[in-house]
Design an enzyme around this catalytic site. Structure first.
Site, short mmCIF file in Angstrom:
data_model
loop_
_atom_site.label_atom_id
_atom_site.label_comp_id
_atom_site.label_asym_id
_atom_site.label_seq_id
_atom_site.Cartn_x
_atom_site.Cartn_y
_atom_site.Cartn_z
N CYS A 238 55.80 33.48 62.40
CA CYS A 238 56.18 34.92 62.30
C CYS A 238 57.32 35.40 61.62
CB CYS A 238 56.22 35.48 63.80
SG CYS A 238 54.63 36.18 64.47
N ASN B 284 42.96 24.90 58.69
CA ASN B 284 42.41 24.58 60.05
C ASN B 284 42.37 25.61 60.90
OD1 ASN B 284 42.04 21.91 59.18
ND2 ASN B 284 44.00 21.29 59.63
N SER C 118 47.30 24.14 65.74
CA SER C 118 48.33 24.10 66.63
C SER C 118 49.03 25.36 66.77
CB SER C 118 49.37 23.24 66.53
OG SER C 118 49.87 23.24 65.19
N HIS D 74 48.66 31.82 64.60
CA HIS D 74 49.05 32.63 63.26
C HIS D 74 48.37 32.22 62.00
CE1 HIS D 74 52.37 35.24 61.85
NE2 HIS D 74 51.65 34.80 60.57
N HIS E 241 47.36 30.82 58.89
CA HIS E 241 47.83 30.03 57.87
C HIS E 241 47.12 29.06 57.51
CE1 HIS E 241 48.52 27.44 61.39
NE2 HIS E 241 49.00 26.43 60.61
N GLN F 37 47.10 25.26 54.42
CA GLN F 37 48.13 24.17 54.30
C GLN F 37 47.79 23.88 52.74
OE1 GLN F 37 49.43 21.17 56.98
NE2 GLN F 37 47.96 22.10 58.55
N LYS G 226 28.94 20.85 67.36
CA LYS G 226 28.53 19.49 67.22
C LYS G 226 29.62 18.39 66.92
CE LYS G 226 25.96 16.42 64.60
NZ LYS G 226 24.80 15.67 65.55
N TYR H 190 26.67 7.72 66.04
CA TYR H 190 25.83 7.66 64.59
C TYR H 190 26.46 8.13 63.35
CZ TYR H 190 22.15 7.32 61.46
OH TYR H 190 21.37 7.15 60.24
O1 LIG Z 1 49.74 19.65 60.33
P1 LIG Z 1 49.07 20.07 61.45
O2 LIG Z 1 48.36 21.70 61.38
O3 LIG Z 1 49.97 20.21 62.49
O4 LIG Z 1 47.83 19.27 62.11
C1 LIG Z 1 46.51 19.40 61.78
O5 LIG Z 1 46.31 19.29 60.26
C2 LIG Z 1 46.41 18.05 59.71
C3 LIG Z 1 45.72 18.08 58.33
O6 LIG Z 1 44.44 18.42 58.38
C4 LIG Z 1 45.79 16.93 60.59
O7 LIG Z 1 46.36 15.48 59.94
C5 LIG Z 1 46.34 16.96 62.01
O8 LIG Z 1 45.42 15.86 62.76
C6 LIG Z 1 45.89 18.32 62.46
O9 LIG Z 1 46.28 18.50 63.76
O1 LIG Z 2 22.40 11.70 71.65
P1 LIG Z 2 23.76 12.36 72.57
O2 LIG Z 2 24.30 11.35 73.37
O3 LIG Z 2 22.98 13.77 73.16
O4 LIG Z 2 24.47 13.06 71.36
C1 LIG Z 2 25.62 12.60 70.76
O5 LIG Z 2 25.49 11.51 69.92
C2 LIG Z 2 24.70 11.77 68.73
C3 LIG Z 2 24.87 10.34 68.08
O6 LIG Z 2 25.98 9.80 67.66
C4 LIG Z 2 25.24 12.91 67.98
O7 LIG Z 2 24.47 13.23 66.82
C5 LIG Z 2 25.56 14.17 68.75
O8 LIG Z 2 26.32 15.12 68.25
C6 LIG Z 2 26.22 13.44 70.04
O9 LIG Z 2 26.63 14.91 70.99
#
Ligand SMILES: O=P(O)(O)O[C@H]1O[C@H](CO)[C@@H](O)[C@H](O)[C@H]1O
Ligand SMILES: O=P(O)(O)O[C@H]1O[C@H](CO)[C@@H](O)[C@H](O)[C@H]1O
Lengths: 340, 340
Positions: free
Chosen positions: A54, A153, A161, A164, A166, A168, A311, A316
């Site tokens: 902020c 993100n 985290s 606000h 934002h 990156q 999801k 897999y």
């Molecule tokens: O930099 P932040 O917002 O604290 O962190 C977030 O974004 C980053 C970049 O995608 C990731 O590496 C971190 O795992 C995620 O928590």
């Molecule tokens: O088949 P499950 O255990 O219900 O589902 C899990 O495993 C799958 C295979 O990695 C994924 O596609 C699903 O998103 C996950 O929730």
């Protein structure tokens, strides 16, 4: 449209990355007995004295944020990349590593702690677009920087985290994996066809008209044929620009309008401030001929069937290929109906 | 060891996939203000009448589980892949899709609802290994199946919807993305060097002795040089087998012992039943010469610094490359100390 694509297991090819996604439309109705995400629909104040983003507040490193009014950019206090780190490389048999230099920045979209892009006026989103353009130019002009990754993100479920508004900007000396793939596939196509891969794809999408969610004079919002995330979308400029700085003023406003439309539709989908990671893939700033690049912005949202069921890209997906149940066409239909 | 790798930003090359991971060791100390995961350390009963995987219970499709005593396999009630779906392909300009046939199975590791692999005796894990081998052979013998992916999603945070100890086996007609990459890189190396890529890598790891966590007569557990997840590990057979069915009885027990050792160390790390996705990458069952394959099992656990704080692979990771803070060597040191 081949109706098999709505009924039976198949894989679809991503023309930009050269990878496949497994689609299992028949499976959309399986019951969910797994983890539910928490919904964070709190009412936030416009200014939070505890928030390090902020205006006027002090950050963890002791620096004080200015009393900013629009978008505000600063260097990440815990940057994953730095320009001061040494240059080295490791080449010991099958152990291979290279140092990586870079600059990581944070961009506050608005001083208003309570807002997200979906709540902001197109005029204010345009200021964010202008700031992205300025940063792309500024960072890109740095000798040590050959690629600029703009991303956001949004939401705790996406590792964000601080609520606000934002995003990156991580910029660095070499091309990350995903950019390397898209660079290769766009270049191969451009060299063969003398036209933009994504531009030609866009023409085909506009004719098919099955995955288009919204368009204005300069941009199309669609679910790509090869979408991985349940409600993944892409904003594609109608003209073959290589990077966001090539946009005219009118085009910048049209881009902001497209962002506004899709983020509002997202929020309406499950009546929740919709979590996602978004990112802009565009031409490297490596001084080479990048005419084969057609920049675009993608949204990768995790929610699947409600505000609390996402999801999981696990087992897999990690060891094989990404997998989805609901098809890109079904997702486009639902989002299109929510654009206002 | 080049100490730069412990201090400064760099990228490391994955010799199996040809992709890079960004490592930022200096950043390991940033504070965490984001989402915390729920810890589910409930005491589960040995039999849960509500669980659709427990022996004797009825599943959602009305089928009744037998009164099984060891590992038990059945076809997934909501299979993402089926052998009955039609064969088709879409090739309309830049829209490219192919039908995919397959068989998805579920494997219960034990009738005991309260256990995980980490709690099971090596003798019982060996029965799981034997079942994996039988399924690899059985599915692989099917004309329509050219690849068998064995994996486990453990823990709610990894999308696992039922705490009953179980894994999955998805088998299909074509090679998924990750397998395609590893196939290519192993083949290229094998054709040039006439030896196994992973076998040569393992020799180098055993000499360096910096990332080895545990070894017995036939297997090594290590954090790969290019590990992506904070505590990612790999179980590699010392002999260049292409698939798990080539193991002798003694080797199968040694494999079970390696699984037992690493899963127990994981549980000890943050005093929690450690979530992960694990998977076995091995030779396709496509009837071709797959001598270049050296099978291995990998664990991708999300937890970063406690039972409740995980690593998010979001924004930069989705659009750029995977990123980590703690180095593979630091992770190996911590896990090694926990092997008993
Ligand atoms: O930099 P932040 O917002 O604290 O962190 C977030 O974004 C980053 C970049 O995608 C990731 O590496 C971190 O795992 C995620 O928590
Ligand atoms: O088949 P499950 O255990 O219900 O589902 C899990 O495993 C799958 C295979 O990695 C994924 O596609 C699903 O998103 C996950 O929730």
């Amino acid at each position: 449209m081949n109706t098999n694509l709505q009924d039976y297991s198949h894989k679809r090819f991503n023309i930009l990355t050269g990878e496949w996604v497994l689609v299992s439309p028949h499976r959309a109705k399986r019951p969910w007995q797994g983890q539910n995400e928490a919904v964070a629909n709190e009412n936030r104040p416009a200014h939070d004295p505890e928030c390090y983003l902020c205006a006027g507040n002090t950050r963890i490193n002791g620096e004080k944020n200015p009393d900013y009014k629009d978008a505000f950019v600063f260097t990440n206090d815990f940057a994953a990349l730095q320009t001061t780190s040494p240059v080295f490389s490791v080449n010991e048999g099958l152990f291979k590593a290279e140092s990586e230099q870079g600059i990581c920045k944070v961009i506050c979209f608005s001083p208003d702690h309570s807002k997200s892009l979906a709540d902001m006026a197109v005029e204010d989103i345009t200021k964010v677009v202008k700031t992205w353009q300025a940063e792309y130019d500024l960072l890109g002009a740095n000798e040590a920087i050959n690629y600029v990754q703009i991303f956001e993100n949004k939401g705790a479920v996406m590792g964000c985290s601080n609520p606000h508004p934002h995003g990156q900007i991580w910029s660095q000396s070499t091309l990350p994996n995903e950019v390397e793939k898209k660079d290769l596939h766009q270049k191969t196509y451009y060299d063969t066809h003398k036209s933009s891969l994504l531009g030609d794809y866009l023409k085909q999408e506009l004719e098919a008209h099955e995955r288009i969610i919204y368009q204005n004079d300069h941009f199309v919002v669609l679910t790509p044929f090869w979408a991985v995330w349940p409600f993944e979308t892409m904003i594609v400029p109608k003209y073959n620009y290589t990077n966001i700085s090539e946009l005219s003023d009118a085009e910048s406003i049209a881009f902001a309008d497209a962002i506004s439309k899709i983020t509002k539709a997202y929020d309406a989908l499950f009546q929740v401030s919709f979590p996602y990671s978004s990112g802009i893939h565009q031409a490297p700033t490596n001084g080479q001929d990048n005419s084969h690049w057609h920049w675009h912005m993608s949204f990768y949202p995790p929610l699947l069937r409600s505000a609390t069921v996402k999801k999981f890209m696990v087992g897999y997906e990690m060891f094989g290929s990404p997998q989805r149940d609901i098809t890109a066409e079904q997702a486009a239909d639902r989002l299109r109906a929510l654009v206002v």
